[in-house]
Design a protein around this motif. Structure first.
Motif, mmCIF file in Angstrom:
data_model
loop_
_atom_site.group_PDB
_atom_site.id
_atom_site.type_symbol
_atom_site.label_atom_id
_atom_site.label_comp_id
_atom_site.label_asym_id
_atom_site.label_seq_id
_atom_site.Cartn_x
_atom_site.Cartn_y
_atom_site.Cartn_z
ATOM 1 N N ILE A 1 0.833 -1.205 0.000
ATOM 2 C CA ILE A 1 0.000 0.000 0.000
ATOM 3 C C ILE A 1 0.865 1.250 0.000
ATOM 4 N N CYS B 1 0.114 5.783 0.041
ATOM 5 C CA CYS B 1 -0.866 6.873 0.048
ATOM 6 C C CYS B 1 -0.188 8.190 -0.301
ATOM 7 N N VAL C 1 -5.049 6.730 -2.424
ATOM 8 C CA VAL C 1 -4.547 5.465 -1.884
ATOM 9 C C VAL C 1 -4.478 4.439 -3.004
ATOM 10 N N ILE D 1 -3.134 0.238 -3.939
ATOM 11 C CA ILE D 1 -2.752 -1.077 -3.426
ATOM 12 C C ILE D 1 -2.408 -1.972 -4.610
ATOM 13 N N TYR E 1 -6.186 -1.770 -6.225
ATOM 14 C CA TYR E 1 -7.107 -0.678 -5.862
ATOM 15 C C TYR E 1 -6.394 0.647 -6.071
ATOM 16 N N VAL F 1 -13.804 4.725 0.835
ATOM 17 C CA VAL F 1 -12.454 4.184 0.659
ATOM 18 C C VAL F 1 -12.074 3.297 1.837
ATOM 19 N N GLN F 2 -12.444 3.698 3.035
ATOM 20 C CA GLN F 2 -12.153 2.882 4.219
ATOM 21 C C GLN F 2 -12.786 1.505 4.109
ATOM 22 N N ASP G 1 -13.685 -0.113 1.360
ATOM 23 C CA ASP G 1 -13.040 -0.886 0.297
ATOM 24 C C ASP G 1 -11.687 -1.424 0.738
ATOM 25 N N VAL G 2 -10.878 -0.558 1.360
ATOM 26 C CA VAL G 2 -9.530 -0.959 1.763
ATOM 27 C C VAL G 2 -9.577 -1.990 2.878
ATOM 28 N N LEU H 1 -5.632 6.493 6.830
ATOM 29 C CA LEU H 1 -6.875 5.786 6.508
ATOM 30 C C LEU H 1 -7.762 5.574 7.726
#
Length: 314
Positions: free
Chosen positions: A121, A123, A141, A143, A152, A186-187, A189-190, A211
């Protein structure tokens, strides 16, 4: 008088006149003929010259028009080329590149890419508040999986007022926020992606803090804390750019950063020395000892009780 006599007398008269002034009649005829011939020549010359001028003028005009058209076409091609170059430059400086294998910027979750056990990851941040150099929030962000494929990528819309976009470093512009996702989306999904994975990152704690997400320390591999890599910073935390250059031969972060590119470089650094990473990790986090019964789902074995001695009755 008879006609014969007249004609003979006339002939004699004519011969006499010729003898007395032989050039009169001939000169008159020559002058007339010469004049006519000269006028004819002049006329012909004039006509031919005027005709040549007309043809020459026509050819020169035609040539001039052809040259003008060629110049216009060339100028048009130059303008189109300059326009294309300008558009490419603008797009290159204003929008992050589609810098992932089969991935697009701000594509969210890539449905055709397998996540796997290991993910890396990275950011990008922007500055907020009155002190933007110290106060940062998440703006992008990215990944990637173990093979460096984009899992992502998303822009994140800050809730705070952005006072420094840090475009020269982050590559983020205000226009990117038009298609950005909310922090909550986003939180979610991640968090789904990171569940059950080993997370690789460079100073990864900063990314997780941005995040506002947790991750088990046992399942984190941080390239900024790997002892062999810290030698490049005299025992401190090395820069990702330096490690990529010295160990991978890659040039990254030349201009605006790409979080996909940085995540991929981080995964490559982990893979380069994976065995050493796991050995160092095992020292801090020993493998949990579990009994065979637990692994099979059975209850722990109970200690056998010694049978009581029977007392004899007397």
């Amino acid at each position: 008088m008879e006609l014969k006599t007249l004609s003979s007398n006339w002939k004699k008269l004519q011969e006499k006149l010729k003898k007395e002034n032989p050039s009169v009649s001939t000169s008159t005829k020559r002058k007339t003929s010469d004049r006519d011939s000269q006028n004819g020549v002049k006329r012909r010359r004039t006509e031919s010259v005027s005709g040549k001028k007309t043809e020459g003028q026509h050819k020169s005009l035609k040539r001039k028009r052809t040259m003008e058209e060629t110049e216009k076409d060339a100028a048009k091609e130059v303008r189109e080329t300059v326009t294309e170059v300008a558009l490419r430059r603008n797009s290159a400086t204003s929008t992050p590149k589609a810098d992932s294998r089969n991935g697009q910027v701000n594509a969210g979750l890539s449905p055709d890419v397998e996540i796997g056990k290991y993910v890396a990851i990275d950011c990008e941040m922007v500055g907020v508040g009155p002190n933007p150099d110290n106060d940062s929030v998440l703006a992008r962000v990215s990944i990637v999986n173990y093979n460096g494929e984009q899992v992502y990528d998303s822009f994140v819309r800050p809730k705070e007022m952005v006072t420094d976009w840090r475009t020269h470093v982050s590559g983020i512009l205000p226009k990117h926020m038009l298609e950005a996702r909310s922090l909550e989306e986003v939180q979610r999904d991640v968090a789904k992606i990171l569940e059950g994975t080993v997370l690789v990152g460079h100073a990864v704690r900063n990314d997780l803090d941005a995040l506002l997400l947790p991750h088990p320390k046992r399942d984190i591999r941080d390239t900024s804390k790997h002892p062999p890599y810290r030698k490049f910073a005299g025992g401190g935390s090395p820069r990702l750019k330096v490690l990529a250059s010295e160990l991978l031969g890659l040039k990254i972060q030349e201009g605006a950063h790409s979080s996909v590119e940085d995540a991929r470089a981080t995964m490559m650094l982990f893979r380069r020395d994976k065995d050493a990473f796991e050995r160092e990790h095992a020292k801090k986090w020993p493998v949990r000892v579990t009994t065979e019964a637990k692994e099979n789902g059975d209850s722990p074995a109970k200690k056998k009780k010694k049978p009581k001695k029977k007392s004899r009755k007397r």
